[in-house]
Design a protein around this motif. Structure first.
Motif, PDB file in Angstrom:
ATOM      1  N   UNK A  40      22.725  82.791  34.436  1.00  0.00           N
ATOM      2  CA  UNK A  40      23.594  83.233  33.401  1.00  0.00           C
ATOM      3  C   UNK A  40      25.194  83.599  33.771  1.00  0.00           C
ATOM      4  N   UNK A  41      24.956  84.554  34.966  1.00  0.00           N
ATOM      5  CA  UNK A  41      26.230  85.088  35.548  1.00  0.00           C
ATOM      6  C   UNK A  41      27.297  83.932  35.915  1.00  0.00           C
ATOM      7  N   UNK A  42      26.635  82.741  36.410  1.00  0.00           N
ATOM      8  CA  UNK A  42      27.451  81.594  36.865  1.00  0.00           C
ATOM      9  C   UNK A  42      27.998  81.062  35.518  1.00  0.00           C
ATOM     10  N   UNK A  43      27.258  80.821  34.441  1.00  0.00           N
ATOM     11  CA  UNK A  43      27.680  80.092  33.090  1.00  0.00           C
ATOM     12  C   UNK A  43      28.849  80.875  32.488  1.00  0.00           C
ATOM     13  N   UNK A  73      20.698  77.915  25.234  1.00  0.00           N
ATOM     14  CA  UNK A  73      21.488  76.763  25.808  1.00  0.00           C
ATOM     15  C   UNK A  73      20.812  75.857  26.756  1.00  0.00           C
ATOM     16  N   UNK A  74      19.515  76.362  27.421  1.00  0.00           N
ATOM     17  CA  UNK A  74      18.574  75.522  28.255  1.00  0.00           C
ATOM     18  C   UNK A  74      17.298  76.041  28.056  1.00  0.00           C
ATOM     19  N   UNK A  75      16.332  75.156  28.088  1.00  0.00           N
ATOM     20  CA  UNK A  75      14.960  75.699  27.987  1.00  0.00           C
ATOM     21  C   UNK A  75      14.471  76.176  29.221  1.00  0.00           C
ATOM     22  N   UNK A  76      13.750  77.598  28.856  1.00  0.00           N
ATOM     23  CA  UNK A  76      13.097  78.162  30.010  1.00  0.00           C
ATOM     24  C   UNK A  76      11.832  78.725  29.432  1.00  0.00           C
ATOM     25  N   UNK A 117      23.248  68.440  37.667  1.00  0.00           N
ATOM     26  CA  UNK A 117      24.343  68.935  37.113  1.00  0.00           C
ATOM     27  C   UNK A 117      23.860  69.214  35.440  1.00  0.00           C
ATOM     28  N   UNK A 118      22.912  69.700  35.291  1.00  0.00           N
ATOM     29  CA  UNK A 118      22.297  70.153  33.556  1.00  0.00           C
ATOM     30  C   UNK A 118      21.929  68.921  33.136  1.00  0.00           C
ATOM     31  N   UNK A 119      21.780  67.694  33.642  1.00  0.00           N
ATOM     32  CA  UNK A 119      20.757  66.749  33.072  1.00  0.00           C
ATOM     33  C   UNK A 119      19.323  66.923  32.862  1.00  0.00           C
ATOM     34  N   UNK A 120      18.875  67.866  33.489  1.00  0.00           N
ATOM     35  CA  UNK A 120      17.617  68.115  33.530  1.00  0.00           C
ATOM     36  C   UNK A 120      17.863  69.638  32.708  1.00  0.00           C
TER      37      UNK A 120
END
Length: 532
Positions: A527-530, A157-160, A494-497
């Motif tokens: 992850x919990x917030x998502x 979902x998002x790069x880490x 807000x997720x744009x990064x």
């Protein structure tokens, strides 16, 4: 701005990797070769594929194609029939027959099954497509691309991510000059992956070509000295294939990181292996600050570098091609880069060397982008430039910084041009300063890069300086909380990064100042917030 997600067919990849990957033989010459890639992995065949010219049909041994796509295969020598069975579908071809039976129905064949070199050869497209495998032929590269859609799908979902540096053996493998052990290298890599995953990370950027030598069997470059301790020495396995497989097993992405211009960290070309391309082409080479570099202004050198990167793209199931900040070298204020002769020879347009140099890099980035897109459009291409493009004091559109080095002026890397031209899928500026840094504050630069990518189709990742936590001279990096503050600052967008990359893996492995623990907690919270 949407992140470019990489979808992995894990079941198919695992099956392929067990028996069907063909390593590229080092420095081998192969003319008119036909390559077969199944889900980006190259198929091995003891009898090479060939084309029936009058029909434009590619022929392949029946076991190669059948077992490669996971079908049950059988050959009846008395009836001269070959059978394929997969997912309830059955195909029967008979040697010399102009038709085949597909689920009991007769279908015409352009080319019949035939015997060659003791192997039963079958029409690749007919068998593949009737068993649900998509086939695409690229005549320019003489490559057949086959795609299976079944299998477990994993999305990131998002790069880490983190960079895994192999030059100087910074992160992996441990110094082979002390003791080379292939099995130990494998164990170190899998332990590294496990630790990174426990820290909440899902992507690795592995330096597979650190100094114009390779962590994979190459037709163009020698084996890396950082792999075995001696340049040109075969490690006895294919490290890149191993790393890709182990990374994907864990549902993580693998990006192949290249240093395009660096040849060696020492300055004597005669210390390279005899068949090294730099020794064969000394006019491509510039010595600078005690190191050897390919001259970006020599077109033949540029084409060689492009071909060597595409060798990996074509032969491995990588998720991305990654370049860092090394274009024209750092330190030119102390020692000028000696390219006057190439400037006189190859410049036909520009009135000054700086613009010519930037154009040389632009040509390289543009052509690499186009070649990746043509060959494997699902492979992402991104660059992690120096964190400051230009200072506002020099260019009013630059950042409110006073950096002594800039990407545009010092390294001749016009990142703005790459973004506006959509030559890259993402940009990951190395913003290696804390919030509040006098010359280049983290928040100031994040804001600038966010505006620079806004409204484009280029994703923005941020490069973070985890390595500073281990440096006693960096008094402003007394706690891993410095990095967490940066991640929380990114949340303002807000997720744009779209993600973060940490330099480098060893600091996470060592849990320097509890950075691994802090990242694990932070990403678990995210992850919990998502999920809420």
């Amino acid at each position: 701005m949407s992140i470019k997600k990489r979808i992995l067919a894990i079941a198919c990849t695992a099956a392929l990797l067990s028996t069907t990957i063909m390593p590229v033989q080092a420095f081998a010459e192969k003319s008119n070769e036909i390559k077969i890639l199944l889900n980006d992995q190259r198929l091995k065949s003891d009898v090479p594929p060939y084309i029936i010219p009058s029909k434009n049909v590619t022929m392949l041994p029946f076991r190669t194609i059948g077992e490669g796509i996971g079908a049950t295969v059988d050959w009846n020598p008395s009836s001269k029939e070959v059978m394929f069975e997969k997912n309830g579908r059955t195909i029967v071809l008979k040697e010399g027959s102009d038709s085949a039976m597909v689920d009991g129905q007769r279908k015409p064949l352009d080319v019949s099954a035939q015997m060659k070199a003791g192997r039963v050869m079958v029409p690749l497209r007919f068998v593949s497509e009737n068993l649900g495998v998509a086939v695409h032929w690229d005549p320019s590269s003489r490559t057949v691309f086959m795609t299976m859609e079944d299998g477990e799908v994993i999305e990131i979902p998002a790069l880490r991510g983190t960079w895994i540096s192999t030059v100087y053996n910074i992160d992996w493998p441990s110094d082979p000059r002390k003791s080379f052990d292939a099995e130990k290298q494998k164990q170190e890599y899998t332990a590294l992956l496990d630790k990174l995953q426990q820290s909440g990370l899902n992507t690795v950027f592995v330096q597979v070509r650190p100094t114009a030598d390779a962590f994979y069997p190459s037709n163009m470059l020698p084996w890396s000295e950082w792999l075995t301790g001696k340049q040109g020495k075969d490690p006895g396995y294919d490290p890149l294939a191993f790393m890709v497989e182990e990374t994907h097993k864990r549902g993580m992405q693998f990006h192949a990181w290249f240093n395009p211009y660096r040849i060696s960290v020492q300055g004597d070309v005669n210390k390279l292996v005899e068949n090294h391309p730099a020794r064969k082409n000394p006019d491509w080479v510039v010595k600078h600050s005690g190191k050897l570099l390919f001259n970006p202004g020599v077109p033949a050198a540029r084409e060689f570098i492009l071909d060597s990167i595409m060798e990996v793209v074509e032969n491995y199931n990588i998720d991305g091609v990654h370049l860092d900040d090394y274009f024209y070298p750092y330190g030119q204020e102390r020692e000028p880069f000696q390219d006057d002769a190439s400037y006189r020879t190859y410049n036909k347009v520009f009135n000054n060397k700086n613009d010519w140099r930037r154009n040389n890099v632009n040509l390289f980035v543009q052509e690499l982008s186009e070649r990746i897109e043509k060959t494997k459009p699902n492979v992402s291409f991104g660059i992690s430039p120096f964190g400051v493009w230009r200072n506002k004091s020099v260019d009013p559109t630059g950042s409110a910084t006073s950096a002594g080095v800039t990407s545009y002026d010092s390294l001749h890397a016009d990142v703005r041009k790459w973004i506006q031209s959509s030559w890259i899928d993402y940009v990951a500026p190395q913003i290696y300063w804390h919030i509040g840094h006098k010359a280049a504050s983290y928040d100031t630069l994040v804001d600038w890069w966010m505006k620079e990518t806004e409204g484009t189709d280029v994703d923005l990742y941020i490069g973070h300086a985890a390595y500073k936590l281990a440096d006693p001279k960096e008094k402003d990096w007394s706690s891993a909380e410095i990095l967490i503050e940066q991640l929380r600052y990114n949340e303002r967008y807000n997720g744009d990064i779209e993600g973060s990359i940490f330099f480098s893996a060893k600091d996470i492995m060592r849990n320097t100042k509890q950075v691994a623990d802090q990242l694990s907690s932070y990403y678990a919270e995210q992850d919990a917030e998502t999920k809420q």
